[in-house]
Design a protein around this motif. Sequence first.
Motif, PDB file in Angstrom:
ATOM      1  N   VAL A  78      45.351 -14.026 -14.222  1.00 21.64           N
ATOM      2  CA  VAL A  78      46.054 -13.850 -12.956  1.00 21.64           C
ATOM      3  C   VAL A  78      45.977 -15.155 -12.179  1.00 21.64           C
ATOM      4  O   VAL A  78      44.886 -15.726 -12.021  1.00 21.64           O
ATOM      5  N   HIS A  79      47.130 -15.637 -11.714  1.00 19.68           N
ATOM      6  CA  HIS A  79      47.194 -16.859 -10.914  1.00 19.68           C
ATOM      7  C   HIS A  79      47.466 -16.490  -9.462  1.00 19.68           C
ATOM      8  O   HIS A  79      48.425 -15.769  -9.160  1.00 19.68           O
ATOM      9  N   LEU A  80      46.640 -17.020  -8.554  1.00 16.50           N
ATOM     10  CA  LEU A  80      46.818 -16.803  -7.124  1.00 16.50           C
ATOM     11  C   LEU A  80      47.028 -18.150  -6.444  1.00 16.50           C
ATOM     12  O   LEU A  80      46.220 -19.076  -6.611  1.00 16.50           O
ATOM     13  N   LYS A  81      48.119 -18.264  -5.690  1.00 19.99           N
ATOM     14  CA  LYS A  81      48.414 -19.484  -4.943  1.00 19.99           C
ATOM     15  C   LYS A  81      48.396 -19.174  -3.455  1.00 19.99           C
ATOM     16  O   LYS A  81      48.976 -18.184  -3.014  1.00 19.99           O
ATOM     17  N   PHE A  82      47.738 -20.057  -2.676  1.00 20.34           N
ATOM     18  CA  PHE A  82      47.551 -19.836  -1.247  1.00 20.34           C
ATOM     19  C   PHE A  82      48.108 -21.017  -0.453  1.00 20.34           C
ATOM     20  O   PHE A  82      48.034 -22.171  -0.894  1.00 20.34           O
ATOM     21  N   ARG A  83      48.626 -20.685   0.717  1.00 24.33           N
ATOM     22  CA  ARG A  83      49.050 -21.691   1.687  1.00 24.33           C
ATOM     23  C   ARG A  83      48.520 -21.275   3.046  1.00 24.33           C
ATOM     24  O   ARG A  83      48.809 -20.173   3.538  1.00 24.33           O
TER      25      ARG A  83
END
Length: 403
Positions: A78-83
């Motif tokens: 699972v890939h999680l990207k945050f801004r």
Amino acid sequence: MELLQTSRFRLIALIWFCSLLFLLFQGGRLSFMLFTGFSAIVLYLYLVSKSGISGTQMTRSMPLAAGERITAGTSAEVHLKFRIPGFMPIPYVLVTERLRRRRGSETTYEVSFVPDWRRRGEVRITTPPLQRGRYSFGVTSCSVEDIFGLYRYTKNIEVPMSFTVFPQKVRIKEWQDFNQMYLGRHLNSISSEVQRETTQFNGVREYIYGDPLSRIHWNASARTGTWKSKEYEKEALPRMLVVLDCAAEYKGRAHFETAVSTAASVLDYGLHSDLPVGLMTNEAAVYWAAPKRGKVHYEQLLDRLIDVEADSGIPLEQVMQTRKLELDSRLFLVFITPREDASFLQFLRWCKMKGMQSSVLQITPEPGRQAANWQKELITSGILSYRIGALHELPAALGGGKA
């Protein structure tokens, strides 16, 4: 946690107020330095609270190749990207991800990342080997703390996403006894004279390399942008009904999973052999799907196996008796069960008396004298029987090597 942080806030406010009173009534360099220091700490805590964690944006993805599926016993990534909006430097962000399995427990994963200069970050989570079933992600929590460990600011993000873990299966290249029973000794393949195509148009299927030009469906190919071929009805196809016993006594979860995977493998064999296949499970809510051909029907049966559980007390023969009107001599019954009792044997003989051919795939991890005697009893009654201890034994057993 909130009560603890409220107490800490009151304590800090009290200390700052005391330093202010000390400055006002005492004066001097020491009081000024104490007031300045506490004011800097309070300002820092305020800036951390405005660090932008409350406006965090997240995207979640699971990189899978086209057509790839997650099968039981494998891990998922699972890939999680945050801004994170704002300007205040953040040393790290703690991420808590929750994964729920339908009719199962919830698993929590905790990871952290250091945002870059644009306050962006990415984390990857690798799950342990997953069980068969349907999964969904819960609320994701993002937290930041000050350097003193006094406060934790949390943002809960809900990005709905679900995925399915399919049962394991193995490719059955040949079912020797089945081929001899329905095709005769001189025919080597299911795709033979017994499956001659009629002139009755049955629909459109994907183009298979080697299809003649006369079979190409030009209108469907132009409409979809991919090659399509015409499909016609076939003659005299044996109809296979896979019967998964959910009421038998299985020795643990792994034992039942072997039975489910065996059912999925037999259905896959029917699909690749272009046979009409059906499925029956004697769960608390009995499932019955009459044998049909085609990819769509196969996907419906496989979807059922995702949720099947050994949670019923309805005997297999009792359920089958209620479907007597749908049982005919063209059916080939494939029983997947660990049972080896007289009642089941009597029912198998009844099926044979009605003209139906049967096969028993006995799921027995540890063969013993009782299992061997059961196999002999079935063979004496003219019923195909195979003992399978693990899924990888299935192709060899059906290919001719009886256990």
